[in-house]
Design a protein around this motif. Sequence first.
Motif, PDB file in Angstrom:
ATOM      1  N   UNK A  44       0.820  -1.213   0.000  1.00  0.00           N
ATOM      2  CA  UNK A  44       0.000   0.000   0.000  1.00  0.00           C
ATOM      3  C   UNK A  44       0.855   1.265   0.000  1.00  0.00           C
ATOM      4  N   UNK A  45       1.916   1.248  -0.776  1.00  0.00           N
ATOM      5  CA  UNK A  45       2.759   2.432  -0.911  1.00  0.00           C
ATOM      6  C   UNK A  45       3.671   2.705   0.267  1.00  0.00           C
ATOM      7  N   UNK A  46       3.781   1.778   1.196  1.00  0.00           N
ATOM      8  CA  UNK A  46       4.588   2.023   2.383  1.00  0.00           C
ATOM      9  C   UNK A  46       6.001   1.479   2.288  1.00  0.00           C
ATOM     10  N   UNK A 109      13.900   7.333  -7.198  1.00  0.00           N
ATOM     11  CA  UNK A 109      13.186   6.123  -6.780  1.00  0.00           C
ATOM     12  C   UNK A 109      12.372   5.538  -7.927  1.00  0.00           C
ATOM     13  N   UNK A 110      12.101   4.242  -7.842  1.00  0.00           N
ATOM     14  CA  UNK A 110      11.248   3.588  -8.832  1.00  0.00           C
ATOM     15  C   UNK A 110      10.167   2.791  -8.105  1.00  0.00           C
ATOM     16  N   UNK A 111       9.236   2.254  -8.866  1.00  0.00           N
ATOM     17  CA  UNK A 111       8.164   1.425  -8.303  1.00  0.00           C
ATOM     18  C   UNK A 111       8.542  -0.052  -8.236  1.00  0.00           C
ATOM     19  N   UNK A 112       9.754  -0.401  -8.607  1.00  0.00           N
ATOM     20  CA  UNK A 112      10.181  -1.799  -8.593  1.00  0.00           C
ATOM     21  C   UNK A 112      10.507  -2.188  -7.153  1.00  0.00           C
ATOM     22  N   UNK A 113       9.661  -3.044  -6.591  1.00  0.00           N
ATOM     23  CA  UNK A 113       9.831  -3.451  -5.195  1.00  0.00           C
ATOM     24  C   UNK A 113      10.152  -4.940  -5.051  1.00  0.00           C
ATOM     25  N   UNK A 132      19.598   1.556 -15.934  1.00  0.00           N
ATOM     26  CA  UNK A 132      18.296   1.075 -16.379  1.00  0.00           C
ATOM     27  C   UNK A 132      17.694   0.216 -15.277  1.00  0.00           C
ATOM     28  N   UNK A 133      16.377   0.335 -15.062  1.00  0.00           N
ATOM     29  CA  UNK A 133      15.742  -0.507 -14.039  1.00  0.00           C
ATOM     30  C   UNK A 133      15.957  -1.984 -14.339  1.00  0.00           C
ATOM     31  N   UNK A 134      16.075  -2.802 -13.297  1.00  0.00           N
ATOM     32  CA  UNK A 134      16.289  -4.235 -13.526  1.00  0.00           C
ATOM     33  C   UNK A 134      15.075  -4.864 -14.189  1.00  0.00           C
TER      34      UNK A 134
END
Length: 164
Positions: A44-46, A109-113, A132-134
């Motif tokens: 949830x975005x945390x 920052x990226x959204x890759x979690x 480049x993002x993985x």
Amino acid sequence: MNMPGQKIGEAIKAVLDVIGIGLKYTIKPERLTVYYPYEVPDYMGRIRGWIGLLTEKCTSCMICARVCPTNAIKMYMEKNGRRYPGIDYGRCIMCHYCIDACPTFALYPTDIRDLAFYRHEDMMYTPDMMREPPKVPKLVDKVVKVVHEYSKGTVVKVKTGEVK
């Protein structure tokens, strides 16, 4: 005065207590287990994700390496004579202090979690790798998001649903 029989009685009681706790959690589990890769936690975005690098903006000031609380950032010498940051994700705690401290916004920052690695060596990202993002492989076709709800430090309810 402790009698030998008293110590044996205490040991038997301790073993029975442990067995009782095991049976309790077998019947009514209170766990945070998800069956990765079929289920993924919905943060949830945390939670913060993978950190990217724009080398054209980097001034090699090394503030990111100095501010890192776990010393996860190492500066690598490039062919152009400048040093750029690389991150050891085995040490990184995703605090993103490096991003906040970067005066030129070279780190972002990226959204890759979903950072799962097979080997420790794969956790070390050099500046070339950070450009480049993985590539996160799609492991299964259907993934379910899992949400945990808490009350007074224990899991109250587990909801699954919302297929990605």
